[in-house]
Each structure stands twice: as C-alpha cells, then as structure tokens.
Scaffold this motif. Structure first.
Motif, PDB file in Angstrom:
ATOM      1  N   TYR A 175       0.847  -1.186   0.000  1.00 29.41           N
ATOM      2  CA  TYR A 175       0.000   0.000   0.000  1.00 29.41           C
ATOM      3  C   TYR A 175       0.884   1.237   0.000  1.00 29.41           C
ATOM      4  O   TYR A 175       1.674   1.450   0.937  1.00 29.41           O
ATOM      5  CB  TYR A 175      -0.892  -0.051   1.244  1.00 29.41           C
ATOM      6  CG  TYR A 175      -1.896   1.046   1.385  1.00 29.41           C
ATOM      7  CD1 TYR A 175      -2.810   1.322   0.371  1.00 29.41           C
ATOM      8  CD2 TYR A 175      -1.963   1.807   2.551  1.00 29.41           C
ATOM      9  CE1 TYR A 175      -3.753   2.326   0.515  1.00 29.41           C
ATOM     10  CE2 TYR A 175      -2.902   2.805   2.702  1.00 29.41           C
ATOM     11  CZ  TYR A 175      -3.787   3.067   1.678  1.00 29.41           C
ATOM     12  OH  TYR A 175      -4.723   4.064   1.824  1.00 29.41           O
ATOM     13  N   ALA A 176       0.785   2.039  -1.046  1.00 30.27           N
ATOM     14  CA  ALA A 176       1.666   3.193  -1.232  1.00 30.27           C
ATOM     15  C   ALA A 176       1.551   4.244  -0.120  1.00 30.27           C
ATOM     16  O   ALA A 176       2.476   5.027   0.080  1.00 30.27           O
ATOM     17  CB  ALA A 176       1.399   3.838  -2.589  1.00 30.27           C
ATOM     18  N   ARG A 177       0.465   4.260   0.630  1.00 31.38           N
ATOM     19  CA  ARG A 177       0.319   5.238   1.723  1.00 31.38           C
ATOM     20  C   ARG A 177       1.031   4.798   3.005  1.00 31.38           C
ATOM     21  O   ARG A 177       1.173   5.581   3.934  1.00 31.38           O
ATOM     22  CB  ARG A 177      -1.153   5.493   2.023  1.00 31.38           C
ATOM     23  CG  ARG A 177      -1.857   6.247   0.923  1.00 31.38           C
ATOM     24  CD  ARG A 177      -3.271   6.606   1.359  1.00 31.38           C
ATOM     25  NE  ARG A 177      -3.971   7.289   0.318  1.00 31.38           N
ATOM     26  CZ  ARG A 177      -4.002   8.616   0.178  1.00 31.38           C
ATOM     27  NH1 ARG A 177      -3.356   9.381   1.012  1.00 31.38           N
ATOM     28  NH2 ARG A 177      -4.694   9.163  -0.799  1.00 31.38           N
ATOM     29  N   ASP A 178       1.447   3.547   3.044  1.00 27.11           N
ATOM     30  CA  ASP A 178       2.194   3.018   4.189  1.00 27.11           C
ATOM     31  C   ASP A 178       3.678   3.249   3.907  1.00 27.11           C
ATOM     32  O   ASP A 178       4.185   2.825   2.865  1.00 27.11           O
ATOM     33  CB  ASP A 178       1.885   1.526   4.338  1.00 27.11           C
ATOM     34  CG  ASP A 178       2.655   0.873   5.456  1.00 27.11           C
ATOM     35  OD1 ASP A 178       3.836   0.533   5.228  1.00 27.11           O
ATOM     36  OD2 ASP A 178       2.085   0.702   6.539  1.00 27.11           O
ATOM     37  N   GLU A 179       4.394   3.904   4.828  1.00 26.97           N
ATOM     38  CA  GLU A 179       5.788   4.269   4.587  1.00 26.97           C
ATOM     39  C   GLU A 179       6.659   3.059   4.238  1.00 26.97           C
ATOM     40  O   GLU A 179       7.427   3.085   3.281  1.00 26.97           O
ATOM     41  CB  GLU A 179       6.368   4.984   5.805  1.00 26.97           C
ATOM     42  CG  GLU A 179       7.812   5.421   5.615  1.00 26.97           C
ATOM     43  CD  GLU A 179       8.413   6.095   6.839  1.00 26.97           C
ATOM     44  OE1 GLU A 179       9.557   6.573   6.721  1.00 26.97           O
ATOM     45  OE2 GLU A 179       7.765   6.130   7.904  1.00 26.97           O
ATOM     46  N   ARG A 180       6.544   2.005   5.008  1.00 27.05           N
ATOM     47  CA  ARG A 180       7.366   0.809   4.764  1.00 27.05           C
ATOM     48  C   ARG A 180       7.023   0.181   3.414  1.00 27.05           C
ATOM     49  O   ARG A 180       7.906  -0.170   2.633  1.00 27.05           O
ATOM     50  CB  ARG A 180       7.156  -0.204   5.897  1.00 27.05           C
ATOM     51  CG  ARG A 180       8.057  -1.417   5.786  1.00 27.05           C
ATOM     52  CD  ARG A 180       7.994  -2.212   7.101  1.00 27.05           C
ATOM     53  NE  ARG A 180       8.877  -3.358   7.058  1.00 27.05           N
ATOM     54  CZ  ARG A 180       8.503  -4.579   6.686  1.00 27.05           C
ATOM     55  NH1 ARG A 180       7.254  -4.826   6.335  1.00 27.05           N
ATOM     56  NH2 ARG A 180       9.374  -5.571   6.682  1.00 27.05           N
ATOM     57  N   ASP A 181       5.724   0.056   3.131  1.00 25.93           N
ATOM     58  CA  ASP A 181       5.297  -0.497   1.843  1.00 25.93           C
ATOM     59  C   ASP A 181       5.758   0.395   0.688  1.00 25.93           C
ATOM     60  O   ASP A 181       6.146  -0.107  -0.373  1.00 25.93           O
ATOM     61  CB  ASP A 181       3.779  -0.666   1.794  1.00 25.93           C
ATOM     62  CG  ASP A 181       3.275  -1.858   2.590  1.00 25.93           C
ATOM     63  OD1 ASP A 181       4.091  -2.561   3.216  1.00 25.93           O
ATOM     64  OD2 ASP A 181       2.050  -2.077   2.580  1.00 25.93           O
ATOM     65  N   ALA A 182       5.717   1.716   0.887  1.00 23.96           N
ATOM     66  CA  ALA A 182       6.144   2.644  -0.169  1.00 23.96           C
ATOM     67  C   ALA A 182       7.623   2.443  -0.491  1.00 23.96           C
ATOM     68  O   ALA A 182       8.016   2.450  -1.663  1.00 23.96           O
ATOM     69  CB  ALA A 182       5.877   4.085   0.257  1.00 23.96           C
ATOM     70  N   ILE A 183       8.438   2.249   0.533  1.00 23.76           N
ATOM     71  CA  ILE A 183       9.863   1.998   0.317  1.00 23.76           C
ATOM     72  C   ILE A 183      10.058   0.686  -0.439  1.00 23.76           C
ATOM     73  O   ILE A 183      10.870   0.604  -1.374  1.00 23.76           O
ATOM     74  CB  ILE A 183      10.613   1.996   1.667  1.00 23.76           C
ATOM     75  CG1 ILE A 183      10.639   3.420   2.235  1.00 23.76           C
ATOM     76  CG2 ILE A 183      12.027   1.427   1.514  1.00 23.76           C
ATOM     77  CD1 ILE A 183      11.119   3.516   3.676  1.00 23.76           C
ATOM     78  N   LEU A 197      15.109   0.594   4.346  1.00 22.55           N
ATOM     79  CA  LEU A 197      14.234   0.371   5.508  1.00 22.55           C
ATOM     80  C   LEU A 197      14.967   0.706   6.800  1.00 22.55           C
ATOM     81  O   LEU A 197      14.413   1.375   7.686  1.00 22.55           O
ATOM     82  CB  LEU A 197      13.736  -1.086   5.524  1.00 22.55           C
ATOM     83  CG  LEU A 197      12.770  -1.472   4.411  1.00 22.55           C
ATOM     84  CD1 LEU A 197      12.573  -2.983   4.370  1.00 22.55           C
ATOM     85  CD2 LEU A 197      11.439  -0.747   4.569  1.00 22.55           C
ATOM     86  N   HIS A 256      15.264   4.318   7.597  1.00 25.44           N
ATOM     87  CA  HIS A 256      13.999   4.921   8.034  1.00 25.44           C
ATOM     88  C   HIS A 256      13.481   4.280   9.330  1.00 25.44           C
ATOM     89  O   HIS A 256      12.311   4.456   9.686  1.00 25.44           O
ATOM     90  CB  HIS A 256      12.954   4.816   6.924  1.00 25.44           C
ATOM     91  CG  HIS A 256      13.227   5.744   5.787  1.00 25.44           C
ATOM     92  ND1 HIS A 256      14.069   5.410   4.742  1.00 25.44           N
ATOM     93  CD2 HIS A 256      12.813   7.011   5.552  1.00 25.44           C
ATOM     94  CE1 HIS A 256      14.147   6.425   3.905  1.00 25.44           C
ATOM     95  NE2 HIS A 256      13.402   7.411   4.375  1.00 25.44           N
ATOM     96  N   LEU A 284      12.750   1.234  10.033  1.00 26.06           N
ATOM     97  CA  LEU A 284      11.676   0.286   9.773  1.00 26.06           C
ATOM     98  C   LEU A 284      12.239  -1.126   9.734  1.00 26.06           C
ATOM     99  O   LEU A 284      13.426  -1.326   9.456  1.00 26.06           O
ATOM    100  CB  LEU A 284      10.990   0.632   8.450  1.00 26.06           C
ATOM    101  CG  LEU A 284      10.297   2.005   8.426  1.00 26.06           C
ATOM    102  CD1 LEU A 284       9.943   2.400   7.004  1.00 26.06           C
ATOM    103  CD2 LEU A 284       9.070   1.998   9.314  1.00 26.06           C
TER     104      LEU A 284
END
Length: 145
Positions: free
Chosen positions: A106-114, A132, A135, A137
């Motif tokens: 999900y692009a709105r989740d920081e970890r998922d975006a990375i 990760l 950041h 994460l």
C-alpha cells in the motif's frame, strides 16, 4: 479469450443473476492458482532456481523449499523477501500477495512505499533493507520462520 480486468468482472458480477453462470463464463479470468503453483510458475518464467531465491531473499534454504512445496504458509514479509529473490515486478508481487490472501503493498504506508520503490527500480534485498534501516523500519528476510 482475453483475461478480463477486475473492473469488467465487478461489473459482470453486479449484472449477474446466477453466480454459477458467472463463474462458468469467466473461469479464465479468475485466480485459479494456489501459492506454491504460482511461485513455481514464476520460477519457471524467470529462469531461476530455488537456490537463487534462497540467496537473493536472505531466507534459509529449508524454509524457502517448504514454501515452494506448500508445507509452510509464509507471513507477508517472508513473501515480500521471496519477491526480491524471484526478481518480481511490483505487479507480480501484488498478485502473489493476493493469491496468498495477504494484504497488498500500500503506497500510503511508509514501509510499503519503500518496498514498492525498491521493486520498481529492481533493487536487491540488501538495497531495500538499507532503505528500511535508514527509516527505522523492520528489514526483510532476516528473522527465521
């Protein structure tokens, strides 16, 4: 017959009067693979070995082989680590996560975006883990089953 888009299938479901007819008419467009089948198809399509997946996913050999055989049902992060081992595109990863009944990236989740950023740029698991880590994460592929 060409595979239909999700939007086309959704429209047909709304218009359908009988689910059996819908399924019969759209069999080729419905996901029919289980996770091990899909992973083995990807392995064949990519022309790589399970040993390559082990090396490039930072996971243990036995665990990766158990996932491919269906003996283990991996958590989402293990599948994402495997995606780097399989050198998957972001679309292939989303399909793999759907088939495994896990939440898509999900692009709105920081970890998922990375992770999406790294996948789209064909980065290695080492490179995504550096991002990760930078950041604060959780990294991929390090913890055992």
């Amino acid at each position: 017959m060409d595979e239909k888009t999700t939007e086309e299938l959704s429209h047909e479901i709304k218009a359908a009067t009988d689910i059996e007819d819908f399924i019969k008419c759209n069999k080729n467009s419905l996901n029919v693979y289980n996770l091990p089948e899909y992973l083995n198809i990807l392995l064949s399509q990519k022309g790589i070995t399970k040993a390559d997946v082990v090396r490039d996913s930072l996971m243990t050999r036995s665990y990766v082989y158990q996932i491919f055989s269906g003996e283990k049902t991996p958590l989402r992060d293990k599948l994402i680590a495997m995606a780097f081992g399989l050198h998957l595109s972001d679309e292939e990863v989303q399909t793999m996560l759907k088939i495994s009944k896990n939440r898509e990236l999900y692009a709105r989740d920081e970890r998922d975006a990375i992770i999406l950023f790294a996948l789209q740029r064909n980065k290695s698991i080492y490179e995504v883990n550096d991002l990760l880590f930078d950041h604060d994460l959780e990294i991929l592929g390090a913890a055992e089953d």
